[in-house]
Write a protein that holds these residues in place. Structure first.
Motif, PDB file in Angstrom:
ATOM      1  N   TYR A  72       0.837  -1.192   0.000  1.00 39.42           N
ATOM      2  CA  TYR A  72       0.000   0.000   0.000  1.00 39.42           C
ATOM      3  C   TYR A  72       0.874   1.245   0.000  1.00 39.42           C
ATOM      4  CZ  TYR A  72      -3.748  -3.169   1.060  1.00 39.42           C
ATOM      5  OH  TYR A  72      -4.647  -4.188   0.977  1.00 39.42           O
ATOM      6  N   ARG A  73       0.398   2.281  -0.686  1.00 38.73           N
ATOM      7  CA  ARG A  73       1.043   3.596  -0.622  1.00 38.73           C
ATOM      8  C   ARG A  73       0.263   4.403   0.404  1.00 38.73           C
ATOM      9  NH1 ARG A  73       1.104   7.750  -5.573  1.00 38.73           N
ATOM     10  NH2 ARG A  73      -1.055   7.911  -4.941  1.00 38.73           N
ATOM     11  N   CYS A  74       0.921   4.717   1.527  1.00 46.83           N
ATOM     12  CA  CYS A  74       0.308   5.466   2.625  1.00 46.83           C
ATOM     13  C   CYS A  74       0.859   6.884   2.612  1.00 46.83           C
ATOM     14  CB  CYS A  74       0.636   4.805   3.956  1.00 46.83           C
ATOM     15  SG  CYS A  74       0.141   3.065   4.066  1.00 46.83           S
ATOM     16  N   SER A  75      -0.018   7.885   2.611  1.00 46.10           N
ATOM     17  CA  SER A  75       0.421   9.280   2.521  1.00 46.10           C
ATOM     18  C   SER A  75      -0.302  10.156   3.525  1.00 46.10           C
ATOM     19  CB  SER A  75       0.141   9.841   1.125  1.00 46.10           C
ATOM     20  OG  SER A  75       0.861   9.149   0.148  1.00 46.10           O
ATOM     21  N   ILE A  76       0.430  11.144   4.041  1.00 47.73           N
ATOM     22  CA  ILE A  76      -0.171  12.191   4.861  1.00 47.73           C
ATOM     23  C   ILE A  76       0.298  13.539   4.322  1.00 47.73           C
ATOM     24  CG2 ILE A  76      -0.444  10.789   6.927  1.00 47.73           C
ATOM     25  CD1 ILE A  76       2.036  12.222   8.110  1.00 47.73           C
ATOM     26  N   THR A  77      -0.546  14.547   4.469  1.00 50.24           N
ATOM     27  CA  THR A  77      -0.235  15.894   4.006  1.00 50.24           C
ATOM     28  C   THR A  77      -0.551  16.875   5.126  1.00 50.24           C
ATOM     29  OG1 THR A  77      -0.760  15.273   1.732  1.00 50.24           O
ATOM     30  CG2 THR A  77      -0.747  17.626   2.236  1.00 50.24           C
ATOM     31  N   SER A  78       0.381  17.814   5.367  1.00 51.99           N
ATOM     32  CA  SER A  78       0.172  18.842   6.377  1.00 51.99           C
ATOM     33  C   SER A  78       0.955  20.090   5.973  1.00 51.99           C
ATOM     34  CB  SER A  78       0.626  18.351   7.755  1.00 51.99           C
ATOM     35  OG  SER A  78       0.235  19.248   8.768  1.00 51.99           O
ATOM     36  N   THR A  79       0.628  21.211   6.596  1.00 50.81           N
ATOM     37  CA  THR A  79       1.285  22.483   6.295  1.00 50.81           C
ATOM     38  C   THR A  79       2.154  22.898   7.474  1.00 50.81           C
ATOM     39  OG1 THR A  79      -0.568  23.101   4.884  1.00 50.81           O
ATOM     40  CG2 THR A  79       0.889  24.882   5.616  1.00 50.81           C
ATOM     41  N   ALA A  80       3.423  23.198   7.180  1.00 48.16           N
ATOM     42  CA  ALA A  80       4.375  23.583   8.230  1.00 48.16           C
ATOM     43  C   ALA A  80       3.905  24.851   8.929  1.00 48.16           C
ATOM     44  CB  ALA A  80       5.765  23.783   7.650  1.00 48.16           C
ATOM     45  N   SER A  81       4.037  24.863  10.252  1.00 48.86           N
ATOM     46  CA  SER A  81       3.610  26.021  11.030  1.00 48.86           C
ATOM     47  C   SER A  81       4.770  26.954  11.371  1.00 48.86           C
ATOM     48  CB  SER A  81       2.905  25.567  12.306  1.00 48.86           C
ATOM     49  OG  SER A  81       3.713  24.661  13.022  1.00 48.86           O
ATOM     50  N   SER A  82       6.008  26.520  11.099  1.00 47.20           N
ATOM     51  CA  SER A  82       7.168  27.383  11.326  1.00 47.20           C
ATOM     52  C   SER A  82       8.311  26.970  10.408  1.00 47.20           C
ATOM     53  CB  SER A  82       7.618  27.339  12.792  1.00 47.20           C
ATOM     54  OG  SER A  82       8.007  26.038  13.141  1.00 47.20           O
ATOM     55  N   THR A  83       9.267  27.872  10.254  1.00 44.65           N
ATOM     56  CA  THR A  83      10.451  27.595   9.440  1.00 44.65           C
ATOM     57  C   THR A  83      11.563  27.160  10.383  1.00 44.65           C
ATOM     58  OG1 THR A  83       9.800  29.204   7.767  1.00 44.65           O
ATOM     59  CG2 THR A  83      12.148  28.601   7.849  1.00 44.65           C
ATOM     60  N   ALA A  84      11.931  25.888  10.300  1.00 46.07           N
ATOM     61  CA  ALA A  84      12.950  25.320  11.183  1.00 46.07           C
ATOM     62  C   ALA A  84      13.189  23.875  10.766  1.00 46.07           C
ATOM     63  CB  ALA A  84      12.497  25.378  12.639  1.00 46.07           C
ATOM     64  N   THR A  85      14.095  23.224  11.457  1.00 50.71           N
ATOM     65  CA  THR A  85      14.316  21.799  11.223  1.00 50.71           C
ATOM     66  C   THR A  85      13.122  21.027  11.751  1.00 50.71           C
ATOM     67  OG1 THR A  85      16.703  22.061  11.375  1.00 50.71           O
ATOM     68  CG2 THR A  85      15.835  19.841  11.699  1.00 50.71           C
ATOM     69  N   ALA A  86      12.505  20.244  10.889  1.00 55.98           N
ATOM     70  CA  ALA A  86      11.318  19.466  11.239  1.00 55.98           C
ATOM     71  C   ALA A  86      11.677  17.985  11.255  1.00 55.98           C
ATOM     72  CB  ALA A  86      10.201  19.728  10.237  1.00 55.98           C
ATOM     73  N   THR A  87      10.828  17.199  11.897  1.00 53.98           N
ATOM     74  CA  THR A  87      11.053  15.761  11.992  1.00 53.98           C
ATOM     75  C   THR A  87       9.847  15.012  11.441  1.00 53.98           C
ATOM     76  OG1 THR A  87      12.363  16.092  13.985  1.00 53.98           O
ATOM     77  CG2 THR A  87      11.595  13.862  13.572  1.00 53.98           C
ATOM     78  N   ILE A  88      10.132  13.997  10.625  1.00 53.35           N
ATOM     79  CA  ILE A  88       9.103  13.056  10.184  1.00 53.35           C
ATOM     80  C   ILE A  88       9.423  11.714  10.833  1.00 53.35           C
ATOM     81  CG2 ILE A  88       8.527  14.192   8.016  1.00 53.35           C
ATOM     82  CD1 ILE A  88      10.415  12.198   6.607  1.00 53.35           C
ATOM     83  N   VAL A  89       8.377  10.970  11.184  1.00 53.12           N
ATOM     84  CA  VAL A  89       8.571   9.710  11.896  1.00 53.12           C
ATOM     85  C   VAL A  89       7.599   8.676  11.358  1.00 53.12           C
ATOM     86  CG1 VAL A  89       8.603   8.590  14.168  1.00 53.12           C
ATOM     87  CG2 VAL A  89       9.115  11.025  13.991  1.00 53.12           C
ATOM     88  N   HIS A  90       8.031   7.414  11.307  1.00 51.98           N
ATOM     89  CA  HIS A  90       7.073   6.326  11.138  1.00 51.98           C
ATOM     90  C   HIS A  90       7.314   5.299  12.231  1.00 51.98           C
ATOM     91  CE1 HIS A  90      10.235   5.749   8.041  1.00 51.98           C
ATOM     92  NE2 HIS A  90      10.132   4.462   8.248  1.00 51.98           N
TER      93      HIS A  90
END
Length: 170
Positions: A72-90
């Motif tokens: 399966y192709r699992c996707s999420i979409t969101s809009t960044a709330s600040s400009t900085a180093t962000a983290t994605i996790v699974h």
């Protein structure tokens, strides 16, 4: 640990889509999330057996698409709330929590994690050390009945093959 995380440079107001190809093994629930620099609850639980999605309120959208052979192709979409180093996790979920004592062998198969500045997932684009700008998809033949000008859309089918030989990273 039952998770994998990566960081990237997020820009406030930019919409990002995170996509992971996954297949159930001993575990069947995958959780993917924008963990920092995004609205609270920017995550979704994907049940890889039932295709059910439980999404948090911080997402713009989430989707699961069958790719065949249990993948399966699992996707999420969101809009960044600040400009900085962000983290994605699974994460892995054992059916009731992401916080549990593992047995050292239970997991899921994952392949082709992709993060893009986009409001929708696009086909997998291999990258290595740097970002890649993907060329637009193009229709290579004259359109016939598949185009309906009153609906403004085109039907296109595309075959995607994912090798079942990828190993579990967990």
């Amino acid at each position: 640990a039952h998770h994998v995380n990566r960081t990237f440079s997020a820009t406030s107001g930019t919409t990002y889509t995170l996509t992971i190809y996954a297949k159930a093994a001993e575990r069947s629930i995958l959780v993917i999330a924008f963990a920092t620099q995004f609205p609270a609850n920017s995550f979704a639980n994907f049940n890889l057996l039932t295709r059910a999605i439980t999404a948090g309120g911080g997402l713009v959208s989430s989707s699961v698409t069958s790719m065949g052979n249990g993948w399966y192709r699992c996707s999420i979409t969101s809009t960044a709330s600040s400009t900085a180093t962000a983290t994605i996790v699974h994460y892995l979920n054992n059916g009731s929590s992401i916080l549990y004592t593992g047995d050292g062998i239970s997991g899921i198969y994952i392949w082709g994690t992709q993060l893009e500045a986009s409001s929708t997932p696009s086909p997998y684009t291999p990258t290595q050390a740097t970002s890649v700008t993907r060329a637009s998809d193009a229709v290579s033949r004259v359109l016939g009945d598949e185009f309906n000008p009153s609906e403004g859309r085109v039907g296109v089918e595309r075959d995607v093959a994912i090798s079942p030989s990828h190993t579990k990273p967990y």
